[in-house]
Design an enzyme around this catalytic site. Structure first.
Site, PDB file in Angstrom:
ATOM      1  N   ASP A  41      37.708  31.058  79.696  1.00 50.46           N
ATOM      2  CA  ASP A  41      37.858  32.570  79.247  1.00 50.46           C
ATOM      3  C   ASP A  41      37.004  33.744  80.179  1.00 50.46           C
ATOM      4  OD1 ASP A  41      38.362  31.959  76.563  1.00 50.46           O
ATOM      5  OD2 ASP A  41      36.067  31.178  76.218  1.00 50.46           O
ATOM      6  N   LYS A  63      39.762  35.573  75.472  1.00 50.73           N
ATOM      7  CA  LYS A  63      39.228  36.004  74.538  1.00 50.73           C
ATOM      8  C   LYS A  63      37.687  36.521  74.068  1.00 50.73           C
ATOM      9  CE  LYS A  63      40.085  32.558  71.294  1.00 50.73           C
ATOM     10  NZ  LYS A  63      41.191  33.094  70.678  1.00 50.73           N
ATOM     11  N   MET A 184      27.774  38.991  69.338  1.00 49.43           N
ATOM     12  CA  MET A 184      28.955  39.229  68.761  1.00 49.43           C
ATOM     13  C   MET A 184      28.440  40.817  67.656  1.00 49.43           C
ATOM     14  SD  MET A 184      31.705  36.657  68.590  1.00 49.43           S
ATOM     15  CE  MET A 184      30.583  35.694  67.606  1.00 49.43           C
TER      16      MET A 184
END
Length: 263
Positions: A41, A63, A184
């Site tokens: 990742d 990602k 996030m």
């Protein structure tokens, strides 16, 4: 034919931790050393790959929120194909595979293909971020529990019909004395702040930590009432963790006195 009898390879989901390569676990390092294929990742520190064998095939399957990402279905297809070809696959993820790392989805798809994956936990960024400020997530006098929650709900096809109700979450956190750790959440910080203010006092301490555990780490401490303003003034962006709760009253290491939080 039984899938399991024809499969010679293996698959392990490995948490690379929050960024500092020294926080990698011994078990994770051993799994990386044994891998012939590593699917990596974006948020994994390149230094972690120093544990890989020289002939391992490294595949970057980025990602990252707000950027072009490798489709999840394509990643899962790569994993399954490599295992069926006899490879020892490591799916290397930032933080922990099972905390907002989509590890649960990958394990389910592997199982449907007749593959039983192993999972190696990593230190999640929500814990590492607040620890970097010398602050706990729980405290006998200030917080009786902690909630990890995403600030970036699933969108588009198959999106959840029940996005996070920040007002209810704030009310529960206030009543039960919980620390909120929001992953996030930077892009939706204004919406999150508005919802949380319906259930939490404006003087509730907030910390926003970017690039936790890395030399590039930055952070800002404020109150819930001033969260959006403080975030804008700081210039902090993703990836970052937002922490909300009274445990931050102990943030002496950040150079802020408790009085700044209205105590």
């Amino acid at each position: 034919m039984n899938h399991l009898t024809s499969i010679q390879g293996t698959c392990t989901l490995v948490g690379a931790g929050p960024g500092d390569p020294d926080l990698l676990t011994f078990k994770a390092a051993k799994a990386i050393q044994a891998a012939t294929v590593i699917l990596v990742d974006d948020l994994v520190n390149d230094e972690v790959l120093s544990h890989a064998r020289p002939d391992a095939r490294i595949v970057y399957v980025g990602k990252r929120g707000g950027c072009k990402s490798t489709p999840q279905a394509f990643i899962e297809k790569l994993m399954i194909t490599a295992v069926r070809e006899g490879e020892h696959v490591v799916r290397l993820k930032g933080g922990d595979p099972f905390i907002f790392g989509r590890g649960g989805e990958e394990v389910e798809h592997l199982r449907e293909a007749g593959i039983e994956a192993q999972v190696v936990n990593g230190i999640t960024s929500g814990l590492a971020a607040v620890t970097s400020l010398q602050v706990p997530l729980t405290h006998r006098d200030r917080a009786q529990g902690v909630v990890f929650v995403t600030g970036h709900a699933k969108t588009g096809h198959g999106a959840t019909e029940h996005p996070t109700d920040w007002k209810k979450l704030a009310a529960a956190a206030h009543e039960a004395r919980l620390t909120l750790v929001i992953y996030m959440g930077v892009s939706g910080a204004t919406h999150i702040q508005q919802g949380l203010l319906e259930g939490l006092p404006g003087k509730t301490p907030v910390a926003i930590i970017q690039d936790a555990t890395l030399p590039t780490q930055r952070h800002v401490l404020s109150t819930l009432a001033r969260m959006h303003e403080a975030l804008a003034d700081s210039g902090i962006g993703s990836p970052a963790i937002i922490v909300v709760g009274d445990v931050l009253k102990g943030a002496a290491a950040a150079g802020l006195e408790a009085q700044r939080f209205g105590t």
